[in-house]
Enzyme design. Structure first.
Site, PDB file in Angstrom:
ATOM      1  N   ARG A 110      16.448  36.836  29.110  1.00 29.50           N
ATOM      2  CA  ARG A 110      16.222  37.280  30.486  1.00 29.50           C
ATOM      3  C   ARG A 110      15.229  38.438  30.549  1.00 29.50           C
ATOM      4  NH1 ARG A 110      22.124  38.227  32.657  1.00 29.50           N
ATOM      5  NH2 ARG A 110      20.957  39.100  34.431  1.00 29.50           N
ATOM      6  N   ARG A 124      28.305  33.713  23.967  1.00 26.72           N
ATOM      7  CA  ARG A 124      28.998  34.211  25.159  1.00 26.72           C
ATOM      8  C   ARG A 124      27.990  34.363  26.292  1.00 26.72           C
ATOM      9  NH1 ARG A 124      32.323  39.208  22.305  1.00 26.72           N
ATOM     10  NH2 ARG A 124      33.670  37.935  20.955  1.00 26.72           N
ATOM     11  N   ASP A 141      26.602  35.131  30.019  1.00 26.15           N
ATOM     12  CA  ASP A 141      26.956  36.125  31.026  1.00 26.15           C
ATOM     13  C   ASP A 141      27.338  35.468  32.345  1.00 26.15           C
ATOM     14  OD1 ASP A 141      26.443  38.337  29.387  1.00 26.15           O
ATOM     15  OD2 ASP A 141      24.316  38.334  29.889  1.00 26.15           O
TER      16      ASP A 141
END
Length: 245
Positions: free
Chosen positions: A198, A50, A52
């Site tokens: 990230r 999934r 973002d």
């Protein structure tokens, strides 16, 4: 119901992320609507990961059960037609067995993070790379990245909203290289924590700027404390590039 595996790419900029939500446009929603128009049936599409809001994909994999058999090329072409003008494309489709699951059958995932490192602002790369005007030392970032390889508790690089049962992951690859004005960070593992890539990139940037030493990354990892890590890099530089089965 026959099951199909789809390889898709998308520009994450216009979307609230992969997952369908109550408000906003999602990649899942666009794909499911296209399949509904093609098959005249309501379906649910499941993805390998999934992504973002703002995160892109060059190699996302999904599966879907269709009401009847279709040639794989027909599925690909029909979905691409019905998804216009959204920036989502089915690159390939294939019929698979009922035991195939896009998420649970996956044995590895690969990501690429792109930083545009130059004084001039991003124009052609806007929305597709993190623009960093401060000069970055890619060699120091690569040295720091090596401290994160292997089997560790990655709590320092885990988002507070992460739903994974354990913060322990095995990072198989974390490479930093420079190609002109671009700094490319490649990561691969069986699976990742929410925002792990990230958060690692944001930490490596501190090393590249000279604010941290490479050994500081090892200390941050050992602390198992999100507050000891660097900032979360913005989503626009991140790409899901491949899923391994």
């Amino acid at each position: 119901m026959p099951r199909y595996k789809l390889l898709i790419e998308y520009d994450g900029g216009p979307f609230v992320g992969w997952q369908r939500q109550r408000a906003g446009l999602s990649v899942q929603g666009v794909l499911e609507a296209a399949i509904g128009r093609f098959c005249q049936a309501e379906v649910t599409v499941l993805a390998a990961g999934r992504t973002d809001a703002g995160v892109h994909a060059a190699g996302q994999v999904v599966h879907v059960d269709l009401p009847r058999d279709y040639p794989a090329d027909t599925v690909r072409d029909a979905l691409n037609f019905h998804m216009k003008p959204h920036p989502v494309a089915v690159l390939a489709a294939e019929a698979v067995g009922d035991d195939f699951h896009a998420r649970f059958s996956a044995t590895g995932r690969a990501y690429l993070y792109r930083l545009l490192n130059r004084r001039a602002p991003a124009v052609l790369e806007r929305g597709r790379a993190w623009w960093v005007a401060t000069a970055l030392d890619a060699g120091a970032m690569a040295e720091a990245a090596r401290h994160l390889l292997g089997h560790h508790d990655f709590t320092t690089f885990r988002a507070s909203e992460c739903q994974a049962k354990s913060p322990v992951k095995t990072l198989d690859l974390l490479e930093v290289s420079r190609d002109g004005d671009l700094i490319l960070i490649r990561a691969a593992a069986r699976s990742f924590l929410h925002h792990q890539v990230r958060n690692m990139v944001g930490t490596l940037k501190l090393v590249g700027e000279g604010k941290w030493r490479p050994d500081d990354v090892r200390a941050a990892l050992a602390a198992r404390d999100r507050a000891r890590g660097g900032p979360t890099a913005p989503p626009e530089g991140l790409y899901l590039t491949a899923v391994r089965y």
